[in-house]
Motif scaffolding. Sequence first.
Motif, short mmCIF file in Angstrom:
data_model
loop_
_atom_site.label_atom_id
_atom_site.label_comp_id
_atom_site.label_asym_id
_atom_site.label_seq_id
_atom_site.Cartn_x
_atom_site.Cartn_y
_atom_site.Cartn_z
N UNK A 253 -77.52 14.97 -48.13
CA UNK A 253 -76.31 15.01 -48.44
C UNK A 253 -75.80 16.34 -49.14
N UNK A 254 -76.38 17.56 -49.57
CA UNK A 254 -75.71 19.04 -49.44
C UNK A 254 -75.45 19.03 -48.02
N UNK A 255 -76.33 19.18 -47.52
CA UNK A 255 -75.56 19.15 -45.94
C UNK A 255 -74.95 18.35 -45.03
N UNK A 256 -74.48 17.39 -45.91
CA UNK A 256 -73.56 16.21 -44.87
C UNK A 256 -72.27 17.24 -45.59
N UNK A 257 -71.96 17.57 -47.38
CA UNK A 257 -70.89 17.82 -47.87
C UNK A 257 -70.71 19.48 -46.95
N UNK A 258 -71.54 20.24 -47.21
CA UNK A 258 -71.21 21.42 -46.29
C UNK A 258 -70.75 21.32 -44.27
N UNK A 259 -71.74 20.19 -43.58
CA UNK A 259 -70.59 19.88 -42.75
C UNK A 259 -69.27 19.83 -42.59
N UNK A 260 -68.81 18.65 -43.83
CA UNK A 260 -67.86 18.53 -43.71
C UNK A 260 -66.62 19.10 -44.03
N UNK A 261 -67.04 20.04 -44.61
CA UNK A 261 -66.56 21.28 -45.79
C UNK A 261 -65.89 22.35 -44.42
N UNK A 262 -66.72 22.76 -43.46
CA UNK A 262 -66.51 23.13 -42.86
C UNK A 262 -65.37 22.73 -41.61
N UNK A 263 -66.14 21.28 -41.22
CA UNK A 263 -65.08 20.39 -40.69
C UNK A 263 -63.75 20.45 -40.65
N UNK A 264 -63.68 20.41 -41.77
CA UNK A 264 -62.40 20.28 -42.97
C UNK A 264 -61.30 21.68 -42.39
#
Length: 313
Positions: A253-264
Amino acid sequence: MATVVTEKLSRLFINVQQVPQLLAPLSPSTVSSSEVPKVFWKPYIHAGYRPVRQTWRYYFSTLFQQHNEAINVWTHLVAALILLLRFQQLSQRAKSEFWHYSFFFMDYVGVAIYQYGSALSHYYYTIEPSWHEKIKGFYMPMAVLLAWLSCAGSCYAKYRYHQSARLLSRLCQELPSGLAYVLDISPVVHRIFTAPPSERADPALLYHKCQVLFFLIGAFFFSHPYPEKWFPGKCHFFGQSHQIFHVCLVLCTLAQIEAVVLDYESRRQIYSALQGDLAHNFSALCLFTVTCCVLTAACMARKVRNTLGFKEE
């Protein structure tokens, strides 16, 4: 009148030794009326002091200092400790089989909402235009259906099956969740394998790879009781497979949040062109998913209550 008297009394009980810690030198000429929030501070501000911001350590240290709120604070803390101890005692002899099932059902609702949220974030921010063109007609409706099936299957398995039917229980729980994950992660997997060489150094891709890896490791430990099979009877408190599953899921979940924030932050032009003005539709789908899952859990809880009532009769 009562307010004025209370303020005057509060000044009398302030420890004088604390005043230099609370206040910092200030030139009287720089003081404005907006900087004087309380009547208490007026004499000190006119004397050349102003309130300063304190850290949490300062407020923690006041628990062990003499002031007019010391007894009040400790009566609350002692009362909270007594209540916690009393609740702990009651929990040992006041267990409810109905709430045992109900809390599991609430957990399954949370899992379904997490699945929908993952599907939405991947579809909205992470997806490539080529994959979006192929799945835009069914991706979100299927994400809603599979999230609900995951909740419903887990609730039914918990209610209907026990150790004697472990295979059927696993099938009801893991099949919908597995299908949901395959669908939800497809934009990520497609992007990982189709990224051109110029984008392979993108930090978001690294985080996406990490989230996939952590999820797969967690899924293995969720489905296989290791290491407790290797060390029978020694992993009840620490080191069991379900604990490893939880740790992996947190990392995922932590990796997913970081990835989505960078994509955003870096893919605004892509997802703005793809999704347009569909945010309200996705919000409505989220509300629909939550409603269906909550109603399903409530229905299963009612079945549990009726079954337990029949047994008591």
